[in-house]
Motif scaffolding. Structure first.
Motif, short mmCIF file in Angstrom:
data_model
loop_
_atom_site.label_atom_id
_atom_site.label_comp_id
_atom_site.label_asym_id
_atom_site.label_seq_id
_atom_site.Cartn_x
_atom_site.Cartn_y
_atom_site.Cartn_z
N THR A 48 0.57 3.53 -8.10
CA THR A 48 1.37 2.91 -7.05
C THR A 48 2.64 2.30 -7.63
O THR A 48 2.65 1.83 -8.77
CB THR A 48 0.56 1.82 -6.30
OG1 THR A 48 1.38 1.25 -5.28
CG2 THR A 48 0.10 0.73 -7.25
N GLY A 49 3.70 2.37 -6.87
CA GLY A 49 4.99 1.83 -7.27
C GLY A 49 5.96 1.95 -6.12
O GLY A 49 5.62 2.47 -5.04
N ARG A 50 7.18 1.47 -6.34
CA ARG A 50 8.16 1.50 -5.25
C ARG A 50 8.87 2.85 -5.13
O ARG A 50 9.44 3.16 -4.09
CB ARG A 50 9.19 0.38 -5.46
CG ARG A 50 8.64 -1.01 -5.19
CD ARG A 50 9.67 -2.09 -5.39
NE ARG A 50 10.07 -2.19 -6.79
CZ ARG A 50 10.95 -3.07 -7.24
NH1 ARG A 50 11.53 -3.92 -6.39
NH2 ARG A 50 11.27 -3.12 -8.52
N THR A 51 8.83 3.66 -6.19
CA THR A 51 9.47 4.98 -6.13
C THR A 51 8.78 5.85 -5.09
O THR A 51 7.55 5.82 -4.95
CB THR A 51 9.40 5.66 -7.51
OG1 THR A 51 9.92 4.77 -8.50
CG2 THR A 51 10.19 6.95 -7.52
N LYS A 95 4.49 -6.93 -3.36
CA LYS A 95 4.64 -8.18 -2.60
C LYS A 95 4.23 -8.04 -1.14
O LYS A 95 4.04 -9.05 -0.45
CB LYS A 95 6.09 -8.66 -2.68
CG LYS A 95 6.56 -8.99 -4.10
CD LYS A 95 8.02 -9.40 -4.11
CE LYS A 95 8.52 -9.68 -5.51
NZ LYS A 95 9.96 -10.03 -5.53
N ASP A 96 4.11 -6.81 -0.66
CA ASP A 96 3.77 -6.55 0.74
C ASP A 96 2.26 -6.48 0.89
O ASP A 96 1.65 -5.45 0.60
CB ASP A 96 4.43 -5.25 1.18
CG ASP A 96 4.09 -4.89 2.63
OD1 ASP A 96 3.58 -5.78 3.36
OD2 ASP A 96 4.31 -3.73 3.01
N HIS A 97 1.64 -7.56 1.36
CA HIS A 97 0.18 -7.60 1.41
C HIS A 97 -0.39 -6.61 2.42
O HIS A 97 -1.55 -6.18 2.31
CB HIS A 97 -0.31 -9.02 1.71
CG HIS A 97 0.05 -9.53 3.06
ND1 HIS A 97 -0.73 -9.32 4.16
CD2 HIS A 97 1.13 -10.25 3.48
CE1 HIS A 97 -0.16 -9.89 5.22
NE2 HIS A 97 0.96 -10.47 4.84
N PRO A 132 -0.18 -12.89 -10.45
CA PRO A 132 -0.71 -13.73 -9.37
C PRO A 132 -0.50 -13.11 -7.99
O PRO A 132 -1.36 -13.23 -7.11
CB PRO A 132 0.09 -15.04 -9.51
CG PRO A 132 0.60 -15.04 -10.91
CD PRO A 132 0.86 -13.60 -11.23
N ILE A 133 0.64 -12.45 -7.79
CA ILE A 133 0.93 -11.84 -6.49
C ILE A 133 -0.07 -10.75 -6.17
O ILE A 133 -0.63 -10.69 -5.06
CB ILE A 133 2.37 -11.27 -6.49
CG1 ILE A 133 3.39 -12.40 -6.67
CG2 ILE A 133 2.65 -10.49 -5.21
CD1 ILE A 133 4.81 -11.91 -6.93
N ILE A 134 -0.33 -9.87 -7.13
CA ILE A 134 -1.26 -8.76 -6.90
C ILE A 134 -2.67 -9.29 -6.67
O ILE A 134 -3.36 -8.86 -5.74
CB ILE A 134 -1.23 -7.78 -8.09
CG1 ILE A 134 0.13 -7.10 -8.17
CG2 ILE A 134 -2.34 -6.74 -7.96
CD1 ILE A 134 0.34 -6.27 -9.42
#
Length: 504
Positions: A48-51, A95-97, A132-134
């Protein structure tokens, strides 16, 4: 192919799936585990990633990395096709839960197809500020509750100092059980590092000698020829003490100094390591002045090429106070090791890239032979070379062939290449397999991380608060600052270097 040990069906979710760590280490390691028959029959790897990638585009990206970095060479087309059918990609922002719900949907689909609940491993191959975010978003999506099957792998650095390490430990403890948390240090997966424990605890020969009565001092050196590359911004906020000594070198010290565990259960082994850290002598202000050395490299020449000094490297502050070299004398205050110094040394742009542990035994109490018989007298040493060559050498005195009595040091060598014909697995292969099997022996526990930070904090604080006026104080392709030689010379010793076949 090895088919005797198999883990349960497993889903890997790799955060940072398009990043350098996955391309160079994780994907090649998983593929090699597949080739060697260690992967479960049913598995799934979700990057997973933003690409924006399709599954096929992502598979091709991983294939490029495997072809370049895998120890087994370029991928076999047939085997790659079979492996890659279990590789998927999900484009998302960590960051998008809301996007985490899709992970749950994919995992549920695999469970339905496989007709069993899989183990789920969330691997954080991302910048530490995302840990922490993940973790929080996984919890919000209710993806962490199965304590027997869900595991999370945290890369180093684990915290930036003692306070941040405690905060991260507390956050993770609110979401996961300790048995779910795998704090990874790839050094502990290296074959020779694991063999330290086998060498010590599977043989009766050395244990009676493994103490202050017979060992004079211990040296642990991890030296690098490399400079910063593209890591200047990261390293300038870290330095040699944080980047290497707080984790890698202290872990090696624990393996050398730990007491014999009662059994091979993960917590029993880790208990013994924590005992070492808690027995280590705290640093006073005088200790920091007298028992530590820091350095920073200047420009110079490496293998015929001119290289910049640290302050001239890309993304580095031109007035940086960050150390690229550290040498520290530690003591373990317990009955086994009282008074035995442990010298740790690490640095960038040094003469040789090598990781070596040297245990020097005390000299014979009485020299029977006259001085003229000993051309190059040396005390007995046990030398454990971790990289680039993997070997264990015992240096002893022996008679040189001839009619006269002349003594010389000789090596009794266990060399991996000379002993075994099969390829040695990469460290990440060992650690990923252990994660699938639920074995935490080679992973750091929360109290172990905090104890290591607590030990180095007085040094770290002193170095941060007092700018070094001597930087840069060693040239590229040297063995570090002269004060590092003085540190060990004051005790009557010198740094050991092992002649190797390659400086790489």
């Amino acid at each position: 192919m090895n088919t005797q040990i198999k883990s349960d069906p497993t889903v890997f979710v790799i955060f940072g799936g398009t990043g350098d760590l996955n391309m160079r280490k994780l994907a090649p390691a998983l593929y090699n585990l597949y080739l060697d028959g260690w992967m479960p029959k049913q598995f799934s790897i979700i990057g997973t990633g933003r690409t924006k990638y399709t599954d096929e585009q992502y598979r091709q990206t991983l294939l490029d990395g495997i072809n370049q970095f895998s120890r087994s060479g370029k991928a076999d087309p047939v085997k790659w096709k079979a492996f890659s059918e279990s590789v998927y990609y999900q484009s998302s922002d960590v960051k998008d839960h809301e996007s985490y719900k899709e992970f749950g949907t994919r995992i549920e689909k695999h469970a339905a197809d496989w007709k069993t609940k899989p183990n789920v491993i969330y691997y954080m191959a991302v910048s530490p500020n995302f840990f922490p975010i993940i973790a929080s978003n996984l919890s919000k999506a209710k993806l962490t509750q199965d304590t027997k099957r869900v595991r999370v792998v945290i890369e180093k650095p684990f915290g930036h100092d003692l306070e941040s390490a405690k905060e991260l430990n507390q956050l993770l403890a609110n979401i996961f059980d300790e048995c779910q948390i795998y704090r990874i240090d790839h050094y502990l997966g290296k074959e020779t590092v694991q063999n330290i424990m086998a060498f010590r605890f599977a043989n009766s020969l050395f244990e009676p000698l493994w103490n202050r009565n017979y060992i004079e001092h211990v040296q642990i050196s991890v030296t690098e020829q490399l400079g910063m590359g593209e890591r200047g911004d990261y390293y300038d906020g870290s330095g040699a003490l944080r980047d290497m000594i707080q984790n890698h070198l202290l872990q090696l010290l624990c393996l050398v100094a730990m007491e014999t565990p009662i059994n091979w259960e993960s917590d029993e082994v880790r208990n013994r390591k924590v005992e070492v850290l808690r027995a280590m002598r705290p640093f006073t202000a005088d200790d920091v002045r007298n028992s530590t050395v820091r350095g920073q490299y200047a420009k110079g020449w490496m293998e015929g090429k001119e290289v910049p000094g640290y302050r001239e490297e890309a993304k580095v502050d031109p007035q940086s106070n960050t150390e690229t070299f550290a040498a520290i004398k530690f003591f373990v205050d317990n009955w086994r090791w009282q008074g035995v110094p442990f010298y740790l040394r690490t640095g960038k742009r040094l003469h040789q890239s090598a990781s070596v542990i040297t245990i020097q035994f005390r000299d014979v109490p009485h020299k029977v032979f006259p001085s003229e018989t000993s051309e190059s007298w040396a005390q007995n040493r046990l030398i454990i070379s971790i990289q680039p060559e993997m070997s264990i050498r015992l240096q002893v005195q022996a008679k040189r062939p001839g009619l006269d009595m002349i003594l010389n040091p000789v090596d009794m060598v266990f060399d991996y290449k000379g002993t075994y014909s099969n390829q040695t697995p990469e460290a990440y292969e060992t650690l990923l397999l252990d994660t699938m099997m639920g074995d935490q022996t080679l992973f750091m526990r929360g109290d172990q991380v905090e104890s290591a930070w607590e030990l180095v904090m007085p040094i770290l604080n002193t170095w941060q608060n007092k700018k070094s006026l001597s930087f840069p104080n060693y040239s590229a392709d040297s063995w570090g600052p002269e004060s590092a030689e003085a540190l060990i010379a004051r005790d009557g010793f010198h740094w050991f270097t092992l002649p190797l076949t390659s400086k790489k």
